[in-house]
Design an enzyme around this catalytic site. Structure first.
Site, mmCIF file in Angstrom:
data_model
loop_
_atom_site.group_PDB
_atom_site.id
_atom_site.type_symbol
_atom_site.label_atom_id
_atom_site.label_comp_id
_atom_site.label_asym_id
_atom_site.label_seq_id
_atom_site.Cartn_x
_atom_site.Cartn_y
_atom_site.Cartn_z
ATOM 1 N N HIS A 6 56.009 19.716 85.000
ATOM 2 C CA HIS A 6 55.137 20.203 84.364
ATOM 3 C C HIS A 6 54.069 20.891 84.756
ATOM 4 O O HIS A 6 53.384 19.843 85.350
ATOM 5 C CB HIS A 6 54.700 19.108 83.223
ATOM 6 C CG HIS A 6 53.803 19.137 82.252
ATOM 7 N ND1 HIS A 6 54.497 18.109 80.179
ATOM 8 C CD2 HIS A 6 52.755 19.726 81.685
ATOM 9 C CE1 HIS A 6 53.325 18.561 79.635
ATOM 10 N NE2 HIS A 6 52.580 19.703 80.593
ATOM 11 N N HIS A 8 51.899 24.854 83.734
ATOM 12 C CA HIS A 8 51.880 25.697 82.910
ATOM 13 C C HIS A 8 51.028 27.156 83.270
ATOM 14 O O HIS A 8 50.772 26.521 84.440
ATOM 15 C CB HIS A 8 50.920 25.939 81.728
ATOM 16 C CG HIS A 8 51.212 24.523 80.321
ATOM 17 N ND1 HIS A 8 51.705 24.884 79.192
ATOM 18 C CD2 HIS A 8 51.221 22.892 80.241
ATOM 19 C CE1 HIS A 8 51.872 24.026 78.998
ATOM 20 N NE2 HIS A 8 51.502 21.670 79.079
ATOM 21 N N GLY A 160 50.160 22.527 72.763
ATOM 22 C CA GLY A 160 48.896 23.195 72.058
ATOM 23 C C GLY A 160 48.537 22.412 71.541
ATOM 24 O O GLY A 160 48.674 20.869 71.614
ATOM 25 N N HIS A 188 55.662 18.079 73.992
ATOM 26 C CA HIS A 188 53.959 17.433 74.211
ATOM 27 C C HIS A 188 54.291 16.691 73.517
ATOM 28 O O HIS A 188 53.835 17.041 71.720
ATOM 29 C CB HIS A 188 53.180 18.468 75.022
ATOM 30 C CG HIS A 188 52.731 19.460 75.324
ATOM 31 N ND1 HIS A 188 53.729 20.099 76.506
ATOM 32 C CD2 HIS A 188 51.930 19.230 76.346
ATOM 33 C CE1 HIS A 188 53.151 20.587 77.032
ATOM 34 N NE2 HIS A 188 52.709 20.051 77.558
ATOM 35 N N GLU A 191 50.131 13.185 74.167
ATOM 36 C CA GLU A 191 48.988 13.015 74.565
ATOM 37 C C GLU A 191 47.818 12.307 73.444
ATOM 38 O O GLU A 191 46.589 12.401 74.448
ATOM 39 C CB GLU A 191 49.163 14.237 75.230
ATOM 40 C CG GLU A 191 48.274 14.450 75.892
ATOM 41 C CD GLU A 191 48.255 16.000 75.971
ATOM 42 O OE1 GLU A 191 47.334 16.934 77.282
ATOM 43 O OE2 GLU A 191 48.426 16.999 75.941
ATOM 44 N N ASP A 269 50.605 19.788 85.768
ATOM 45 C CA ASP A 269 49.878 20.473 84.522
ATOM 46 C C ASP A 269 49.617 22.055 84.315
ATOM 47 O O ASP A 269 50.022 23.344 83.585
ATOM 48 C CB ASP A 269 48.469 19.989 83.408
ATOM 49 C CG ASP A 269 48.870 19.547 81.694
ATOM 50 O OD1 ASP A 269 49.874 20.168 81.514
ATOM 51 O OD2 ASP A 269 47.762 19.388 81.977
#
Length: 323
Positions: A6, A8, A160, A188, A191, A269
């Site tokens: 995970h 980005h 998002g 996602h 969260e 992340d």
């Protein structure tokens, strides 16, 4: 063995690269410089966190720049000791005139492939639908991901601002398309929104993995269901603390996930945003979080089995894990 499931791409942009790409594009330097713009230094919430990630968007407007950032991200993961990594990217964010969504995604795949060839570290790309984007853009991302399945794209995600855009129903058709193309599915969920978002993502989108899922930790019945169903939580410790999804590492939801018998993997992340890469995440979970070496072994074994990777890559990871 480190397996990063995970992270980005937009949160992996080196500040020096951002500065160089900005100069080439004639973009002004942000107040305090690129390091200050990209790095989040104080705890806030998900919306603030995403604003720091978005600071990199202006420099990712060119296909060559996207490919470069992707290559460098693999290099940085390799330097951190990763044996496999999956990079998420929101292609619609970087599309524009002369940059169709499919070409954006292709450029990222090419950069990742170049990085893997240079480092020997296998890597894949997960295309992200974005909650704030209109349906036509998300549908195009899903079609592009399916077209590039087996050419670098390994999965589909929805990401998002969950606080502002909590609904999952709009993405059902896109995920069904991706499943038919053989892509791995993750989302996602929980969260920032409530715990039931986890079950909604599994049941409505068909995902096998949940990005973060921190809010599910207080729902013991849900955790039992996740354990029974084999749902896997992608945990990003430092990010979760910065966004307020966890108070600290000692009280991080990962402990409750594991205690409930849930599958858990790790990610960093947005490592430039947090200032912490996966190797340091693991060290902090041991020293500050109180996680046992046995739990980390369990996480590593799970990571190999749930990674969105070809069979030969998984076989290689199994051999490394057993050695």
């Amino acid at each position: 063995m480190l397996v990063n499931l995970h992270t980005h791409l937009e949160g992996c942009v080196r500040p020096a690269t951002a500065a160089e790409l900005a100069r080439e594009a004639g973009l002004p330097e942000p107040p305090g410089g690129w390091d200050a713009a990209l790095r989040m230094r104080e705890r806030a919430d998900l919306t603030v966190f995403l604003a720091h990630v978005a600071a990199a968007y202006p420099v990712l407007a060119g296909l060559d720049g996207l490919a470069r950032v992707a290559r460098e991200a693999v290099e940085d993961a390799a330097a951190d000791g990763c044996a496999f990594v999956e990079f998420r990217v929101g292609p619609s964010t970087h599309a524009g005139l002369g940059r169709p969504i499919r070409e954006v995604l292709r450029a990222v795949c090419e950069g990742v492939a170049d990085g893997s060839a240079a480092t020997g570290v296998p890597a894949g790309v997960i295309a992200c639908l974005l909650r704030h984007e209109p349906a036509p853009a998300n549908d195009e991302v899903a079609r592009a991901a399916c077209a590039l399945a087996g050419q670098g794209v390994v999965g589909l995600d929805v990401a998002g601002d969950e606080l502002l855009y909590p609904a999952l129903e709009p993405y059902k058709d896109a995920f069904a398309m991706a499943r038919a193309a053989g892509l791995g599915l993750t989302a996602h969920a929980a969260e920032a929104s409530a715990a039931p978002a986890v079950r909604q993502a599994v049941e409505s989108l068909g995902v096998t993995r949940i990005g973060h899922g921190s809010r599910a930790a207080d729902d013991l019945a849900l955790l039992a269901w996740c354990a029974d169903e084999g749902v896997c939580f992608e945990v990003c410790p430092t990010s979760n603390v910065l966004t307020g999804a966890a108070n600290d590492l000692a009280g991080h939801p990962v402990h409750r996930f594991l205690a409930a018998g849930c599958r858990v993997v790790l990610g960093d992340d947005d490592p430039v945003t947090t200032g912490v890469r996966l190797g340091e995440e693991v060290s902090r979970l041991l020293s500050e979080g109180g996680l046992s070496p046995g739990s980390l072994d369990r996480i590593a074994a799970t990571s190999v089995e749930v990674a969105f990777c070809p069979d030969d890559v998984r076989a290689g990871l199994r051999r490394r894990l057993a050695s």
